[in-house]
Design an enzyme around this catalytic site. Structure first.
Site, PDB file in Angstrom:
ATOM      1  N   MET A  42     -11.658   5.605  -0.119  1.00 21.33           N
ATOM      2  CA  MET A  42     -12.282   5.936   1.165  1.00 21.33           C
ATOM      3  C   MET A  42     -12.847   7.336   1.016  1.00 21.33           C
ATOM      4  SD  MET A  42      -9.315   4.186   3.404  1.00 21.33           S
ATOM      5  CE  MET A  42      -8.284   4.132   1.944  1.00 21.33           C
ATOM      6  N   SER A  92       0.846  -1.194   0.000  1.00 22.35           N
ATOM      7  CA  SER A  92       0.000   0.000   0.000  1.00 22.35           C
ATOM      8  C   SER A  92       0.881   1.242   0.000  1.00 22.35           C
ATOM      9  CB  SER A  92      -0.901   0.007   1.236  1.00 22.35           C
ATOM     10  OG  SER A  92      -1.488   1.290   1.373  1.00 22.35           O
ATOM     11  N   ASP A 139      -4.537   4.091  -1.885  1.00 23.00           N
ATOM     12  CA  ASP A 139      -5.574   4.532  -0.951  1.00 23.00           C
ATOM     13  C   ASP A 139      -5.975   5.974  -1.221  1.00 23.00           C
ATOM     14  OD1 ASP A 139      -6.030   2.303   0.883  1.00 23.00           O
ATOM     15  OD2 ASP A 139      -3.924   2.562   1.424  1.00 23.00           O
ATOM     16  N   MET A 143     -12.298  -4.835   5.785  1.00 28.77           N
ATOM     17  CA  MET A 143     -11.351  -3.958   6.482  1.00 28.77           C
ATOM     18  C   MET A 143     -11.002  -4.588   7.824  1.00 28.77           C
ATOM     19  SD  MET A 143     -10.521  -1.452   4.560  1.00 28.77           S
ATOM     20  CE  MET A 143      -9.516  -0.572   5.789  1.00 28.77           C
ATOM     21  N   HIS A 169      -8.405   1.826  -3.730  1.00 29.02           N
ATOM     22  CA  HIS A 169      -9.297   1.717  -2.569  1.00 29.02           C
ATOM     23  C   HIS A 169      -9.793   3.114  -2.233  1.00 29.02           C
ATOM     24  CE1 HIS A 169      -9.619   0.826   2.053  1.00 29.02           C
ATOM     25  NE2 HIS A 169     -10.801   1.000   1.491  1.00 29.02           N
ATOM     26  N   HIS A 200      -1.559  -1.231  -4.197  1.00 29.76           N
ATOM     27  CA  HIS A 200      -2.782  -0.737  -3.551  1.00 29.76           C
ATOM     28  C   HIS A 200      -2.678   0.776  -3.349  1.00 29.76           C
ATOM     29  CE1 HIS A 200      -6.329  -1.352  -0.939  1.00 29.76           C
ATOM     30  NE2 HIS A 200      -5.774  -0.507  -0.093  1.00 29.76           N
ATOM     31  N   GLY A 209      -2.537   4.203   8.141  1.00 28.10           N
ATOM     32  CA  GLY A 209      -1.669   3.037   8.154  1.00 28.10           C
ATOM     33  C   GLY A 209      -1.128   2.805   9.562  1.00 28.10           C
ATOM     34  N   GLY A 210      -0.506   1.665   9.760  1.00 29.92           N
ATOM     35  CA  GLY A 210       0.206   1.404  11.000  1.00 29.92           C
ATOM     36  C   GLY A 210      -0.640   1.020  12.199  1.00 29.92           C
ATOM     37  N   MET A 225      -8.289   9.047  -0.158  1.00 34.09           N
ATOM     38  CA  MET A 225      -9.054   9.537   1.003  1.00 34.09           C
ATOM     39  C   MET A 225      -9.450  10.989   0.764  1.00 34.09           C
ATOM     40  SD  MET A 225      -6.817   8.005   4.142  1.00 34.09           S
ATOM     41  CE  MET A 225      -6.029   6.393   4.053  1.00 34.09           C
ATOM     42  N   GLY A 230      -8.473   4.798   7.213  1.00 34.50           N
ATOM     43  CA  GLY A 230      -8.003   6.178   7.348  1.00 34.50           C
ATOM     44  C   GLY A 230      -6.509   6.296   7.615  1.00 34.50           C
ATOM     45  N   GLY A 267       0.871  -2.141   4.200  1.00 30.38           N
ATOM     46  CA  GLY A 267       1.489  -0.832   4.008  1.00 30.38           C
ATOM     47  C   GLY A 267       2.744  -0.679   4.850  1.00 30.38           C
ATOM     48  N   SER A 268       2.546  -0.420   6.152  1.00 24.78           N
ATOM     49  CA  SER A 268       3.700  -0.135   7.013  1.00 24.78           C
ATOM     50  C   SER A 268       4.612  -1.341   7.153  1.00 24.78           C
ATOM     51  CB  SER A 268       3.229   0.349   8.390  1.00 24.78           C
ATOM     52  OG  SER A 268       2.290  -0.549   8.930  1.00 24.78           O
ATOM     53  N   ASP A 299      -7.414  -5.650   4.570  1.00 27.15           N
ATOM     54  CA  ASP A 299      -6.632  -4.411   4.534  1.00 27.15           C
ATOM     55  C   ASP A 299      -6.523  -3.839   5.944  1.00 27.15           C
ATOM     56  OD1 ASP A 299      -5.439  -2.004   3.896  1.00 27.15           O
ATOM     57  OD2 ASP A 299      -7.120  -1.244   2.704  1.00 27.15           O
ATOM     58  N   GLY A 300      -5.279  -3.812   6.437  1.00 23.70           N
ATOM     59  CA  GLY A 300      -5.022  -3.160   7.710  1.00 23.70           C
ATOM     60  C   GLY A 300      -4.387  -4.092   8.731  1.00 23.70           C
ATOM     61  N   GLY A 301      -3.216  -3.705   9.197  1.00 18.99           N
ATOM     62  CA  GLY A 301      -2.565  -4.477  10.256  1.00 18.99           C
ATOM     63  C   GLY A 301      -2.003  -5.805   9.792  1.00 18.99           C
TER      64      GLY A 301
HETATM   65  C1  DX5 Z   1      -6.039   2.193   5.780  1.00 18.09           C
HETATM   66  C2  DX5 Z   1      -5.699   1.846   4.357  1.00 18.09           C
HETATM   67  C3  DX5 Z   1      -4.684   0.789   4.230  1.00 18.09           C
HETATM   68  C4  DX5 Z   1      -3.345   1.104   4.845  1.00 18.09           C
HETATM   69  C5  DX5 Z   1      -2.913  -0.141   5.535  1.00 18.09           C
HETATM   70  O1  DX5 Z   1      -7.220   2.861   5.830  1.00 18.09           O
HETATM   71  O2  DX5 Z   1      -6.847   1.429   3.639  1.00 18.09           O
HETATM   72  O3  DX5 Z   1      -4.534   0.339   2.880  1.00 18.09           O
HETATM   73  O4  DX5 Z   1      -2.361   1.489   3.915  1.00 18.09           O
HETATM   74  O5  DX5 Z   1      -1.778   0.141   6.267  1.00 18.09           O
HETATM   75  P1  DX5 Z   1      -1.109  -0.904   7.246  1.00 18.09           P
HETATM   76  O6  DX5 Z   1      -0.768  -2.122   6.431  1.00 18.09           O
HETATM   77  O7  DX5 Z   1       0.060  -0.179   7.781  1.00 18.09           O
HETATM   78  O8  DX5 Z   1      -2.127  -1.251   8.318  1.00 18.09           O
HETATM   79 ZN    ZN Z   2      -6.536   0.447   1.677  1.00 14.55          ZN
END
Ligand code: DX5
Ligand code: ZN
Length: 229
Positions: free
Chosen positions: A76, A14, A41, A145, A74, A39, A152-153, A43, A150, A202-203, A180-182
């Site tokens: 948002m 991401s 994102d 989700m 993606h 990916h 990352g991390g 927003m 909103g 992402g992170s 997606d996420g964590g």
């Molecule tokens: C969060 C995004 C994710 C984000 C995930 O709202 O949709 O795609 O980049 O980041 P990590 O992998 O760090 O949780």
């Molecule tokens: Zn995403």
């Protein structure tokens, strides 16, 4: 154990967690490590507080990378129906929007099908999976989700692991199940075991000292845990 599932496991770096001042080379690094899907994102500061980028970024990435990568967008954003044509024109491979952001999920999915773009429907951790169940005939991708959208991390929210399994059981064969996420080397096997095919990270990728190696470690961990079809 090796996955023989019809839809192979992919890890999706991401770009939200990448350094935007050197985005092109950051993507090249993970593509060299084997990433096939990137990916993106989007927003809008409304559906979620942060603001990132829009269709222009996707168009620039498409120009730079041609058909070598799948650009998984993606959204948002509120009222995603207003953005379909811009992102289709920009060259998005997939357009995933939130069930919470529009009353027009079915119409958007139909539009995307006509445009030949993968249509994805996302649900936040607190949203029941009913919207996905109502659209199974028209879904290219279903996104569970695993954090609140909103940022990352964040840490993966535990109840979304079993929820991923419920979504995987609800969708038709050939529909991609995305989380997606964590997602990291520890959580990837948990969601892969529930039937997730595409895992956004992402992170855990771009925050690592060696993003390519981090990508490959997560990919291996997920593939080892995937159910054998
Ligand atoms: C969060 C995004 C994710 C984000 C995930 O709202 O949709 O795609 O980049 O980041 P990590 O992998 O760090 O949780
Ligand atoms: Zn995403």
């Amino acid at each position: 154990m090796t996955s023989t599932s019809a839809t192979p496991i992919e890890i999706l770096p991401s770009i939200l967690s990448a350094d935007f001042t050197r985005l092109g080379s950051a993507i090249e690094e993970v593509v060299a490590a084997g990433a096939r899907v990137i990916h993106c994102d989007v927003m809008d500061g409304q559906f979620v507080p942060p603001i990132t980028f829009g269709a222009q970024m996707v168009a620039n990435l498409r120009d730079r990378f041609g058909d070598t990568v799948d650009l998984d967008v993606h959204l948002m954003i509120d009222a995603p129906e207003r953005q379909v044509s811009d992102f289709v024109k920009a060259g998005a491979s997939g357009f995933t929007f939130h069930a919470e952001a529009t009353p027009h999920a079915h119409r958007i999915l139909q539009q995307l099908k006509e445009a030949g773009v993968r249509g994805g429907l996302a649900v936040c951790p607190g949203t029941p999976i009913g919207a996905i169940e109502e659209c199974v005939d028209d879904l290219g991708l279903a996104l569970c989700m695993t954090v609140n959208p909103g940022w990352g991390g964040q840490k993966l929210i535990p109840h979304t692991i079993a929820k991923t399994g419920r979504i995987a059981a609800a969708v038709k064969a050939g529909t991609i199940v995305q989380v997606d996420g964590g997602v990291d080397v520890h959580t990837a096997p948990l969601v892969a075991a529930q039937g997730a095919h595409w895992l956004v990270a992402g992170s855990a990728v771009f925050g690592a000292a060696d993003p390519g190696a981090a990508f490959q470690a997560i990919e291996q961990a997920a593939r080892d845990a995937a159910p054998v079809a």
